[in-house]
Design an enzyme around this catalytic site. Structure first.
Site, PDB file in Angstrom:
ATOM      1  N   GLY A 103       0.811  -1.226   0.000  1.00 17.66           N
ATOM      2  CA  GLY A 103       0.000   0.000   0.000  1.00 17.66           C
ATOM      3  C   GLY A 103       0.838   1.265   0.000  1.00 17.66           C
ATOM      4  O   GLY A 103       0.353   2.333   0.376  1.00 17.66           O
ATOM      5  N   SER A 106       4.252   1.183  -4.869  1.00 20.87           N
ATOM      6  CA  SER A 106       5.440   0.813  -5.635  1.00 20.87           C
ATOM      7  C   SER A 106       5.170   1.017  -7.127  1.00 20.87           C
ATOM      8  O   SER A 106       6.086   1.315  -7.900  1.00 20.87           O
ATOM      9  CB  SER A 106       5.816  -0.652  -5.369  1.00 20.87           C
ATOM     10  OG  SER A 106       4.729  -1.500  -5.644  1.00 20.87           O
ATOM     11  N   ASP A 151      -1.011   9.246  -5.984  1.00 19.89           N
ATOM     12  CA  ASP A 151       0.246   8.517  -5.794  1.00 19.89           C
ATOM     13  C   ASP A 151       1.339   9.078  -6.700  1.00 19.89           C
ATOM     14  O   ASP A 151       2.489   9.257  -6.288  1.00 19.89           O
ATOM     15  CB  ASP A 151       0.048   7.025  -6.089  1.00 19.89           C
ATOM     16  CG  ASP A 151      -1.036   6.420  -5.230  1.00 19.89           C
ATOM     17  OD1 ASP A 151      -1.477   7.083  -4.268  1.00 19.89           O
ATOM     18  OD2 ASP A 151      -1.462   5.283  -5.525  1.00 19.89           O
ATOM     19  N   TYR A 203     -11.832  -1.593  -5.740  1.00 17.75           N
ATOM     20  CA  TYR A 203     -11.451  -0.198  -5.954  1.00 17.75           C
ATOM     21  C   TYR A 203     -12.299   0.392  -7.082  1.00 17.75           C
ATOM     22  O   TYR A 203     -12.871   1.473  -6.953  1.00 17.75           O
ATOM     23  CB  TYR A 203      -9.962  -0.113  -6.295  1.00 17.75           C
ATOM     24  CG  TYR A 203      -9.453   1.304  -6.453  1.00 17.75           C
ATOM     25  CD1 TYR A 203      -8.841   1.952  -5.384  1.00 17.75           C
ATOM     26  CD2 TYR A 203      -9.596   1.994  -7.654  1.00 17.75           C
ATOM     27  CE1 TYR A 203      -8.385   3.262  -5.509  1.00 17.75           C
ATOM     28  CE2 TYR A 203      -9.149   3.295  -7.787  1.00 17.75           C
ATOM     29  CZ  TYR A 203      -8.539   3.926  -6.722  1.00 17.75           C
ATOM     30  OH  TYR A 203      -8.086   5.214  -6.852  1.00 17.75           O
TER      31      TYR A 203
END
Ligand code: GLA
Length: 361
Positions: A103, A106, A151, A203
């Site tokens: 989480g 990466s 992210d 998701y």
């Protein structure tokens, strides 16, 4: 060669794709990507984490359906080509220390390091924000994960000792000073060891619920939905439930920004706890391991904590006075053992630098 970090997110979860403000920061673990030109038209991708290197022809790229990990860097190559980059064959070498499935994104680290290296080698001239958007497109369009921009923005734009306040609607950024040791604090990530797989449906269905509310209400972005308008809106019950998280989480982010400024870390902790309860009960993206980690951290002297990232596994983020860190780690480990869960991994993180060029020839 470029490197890009993984990220943590203090608060603002599952609101990036709804146009909210999020408060992530880069962690010190980084992925390095080296790119060199080849004299043929082959793409060769290798990683120190996988024995299998991938080779394909540039012309096969668009419809290539192979190995999941290689789709992240190749997706970036693909999107840059659609924007006009005329690449020859490329060798792409990957090495990194960002843990997978924990989480901490990466995947964004890999995309951003690839994008930055290509931008430098071919003098493409994209800004850091543009590269973040390109990486998001790679993930949305090539990998098939409908993620928001948090992210990639965190990996590209973060600065050491700062939290990145990133506005996912206007793309404005603010660097909020956050020097943990000055305030005798620590941030702990507790990897539940439950591997999430975000390309799965959980998701995407949350993303779809937000999109459906946005279009039903005729809005450009859920960011424009006031609490009053939400209370009287006619939404299908499950969609309504999901959107109630989004609205409350956006409010919590604003309150957190004030609390950070005032250095009121007990209040920040309380807001993290509220965020967790909402992600667990209303957005329904937590899991029993993450719930236990947060609950035990709190009774062990942490200011607060919550599940972090997409959910369904991965890590919890815990804000704790430095003196209580070891107690939190010991108690969470014991509680996991007692519950028959896998041994969790704890690591202490602090806001680190974003993506950078490491070497250029
Ligand atoms: C994943 C996605 C992000 C964001 C978070 C939840 O990390 O990649 O875009 O939606 O989940 O906040």
């Amino acid at each position: 060669m470029a490197s890009a970090p993984g990220r943590a997110n203090l608060i603002g979860e599952h609101i990036d794709y709804a146009g909210g403000v999020v408060l992530p920061f880069a962690i010190s673990d980084r992925t390095h990507v080296g790119v060199t030109r080849r004299s043929d038209r082959k793409l060769h991708v290798s990683s120190t984490h996988s024995k299998l290197a991938i080779t394909l022809e540039l012309d096969e790229l668009e419809n290539w359906k192979g190995t999941p990990w290689a789709r992240y860097p190749l997706g970036v190559v693909h999107v840059l080509r659609t924007l006009g980059a005329d690449f020859p064959g490329l060798d792409i070498e990957i090495d990194g220390s960002v843990p997978h499935g924990a989480g901490v994104s990466s995947s964004a680290a890999l995309e951003c390091a690839t994008a930055l290296a290509l931008n430098e080698l071919f003098s493409l001239g994209h800004s850091s924000l543009d590269l973040a958007k390109i990486c998001r497109r790679a993930e949305n369009e090539y990998v098939g994960m409908p993620c928001g921009l948090m992210d990639q923005a965190a990996s590209m734009l973060s600065q050491e000792n700062h939290i990145l306040a990133f506005d996912c609607l206007t793309f404005e950024t603010q660097q909020l000073p956050f020097n943990l040791s000055e305030d005798n604090l620590e941030i702990l990530l507790i990897d539940s060891q439950v591997k999430h797989q975000l390309v799965d449906g959980g998701y995407a269905s949350r993303f779809a619920a937000c999109e459906s509310a946005r279009s039903t209400l005729g809005l450009d972005s859920l960011r424009h939905l006031t609490r009053e308008a939400f209370e009287s809106a006619d939404l299908e019950p499950l969609v309504r439930k999901r959107v109630s998280h989004v609205i409350a989480e956006m409010e919590r982010v604003s309150k957190t920004m004030v609390a950070l400024k005032e250095k009121n870390f007990r209040e920040v902790g309380e807001l993290l706890n509220q965020s967790h309860a909402s992600l667990r009960d209303i957005y329904e993206v937590s899991c029993k391991e993450l719930d236990l980690a947060c609950e035990v951290a709190l009774t062990s002297g942490a200011f607060g904590g919550r599940m972090m990232g997409g959910g369904f596994g991965g890590s919890a983020i815990i804000l704790t006075p430095i003196d209580n860190t070891q107690t939190v780690i010991a108690n969470v480990s014991k509680a996991f053992a007692d519950a028959g869960f896998k041994k969790p991994r704890a690591f202490i993180v602090s806001p680190s630098a974003g993506a950078r060029i490491e070497y250029s020839a």
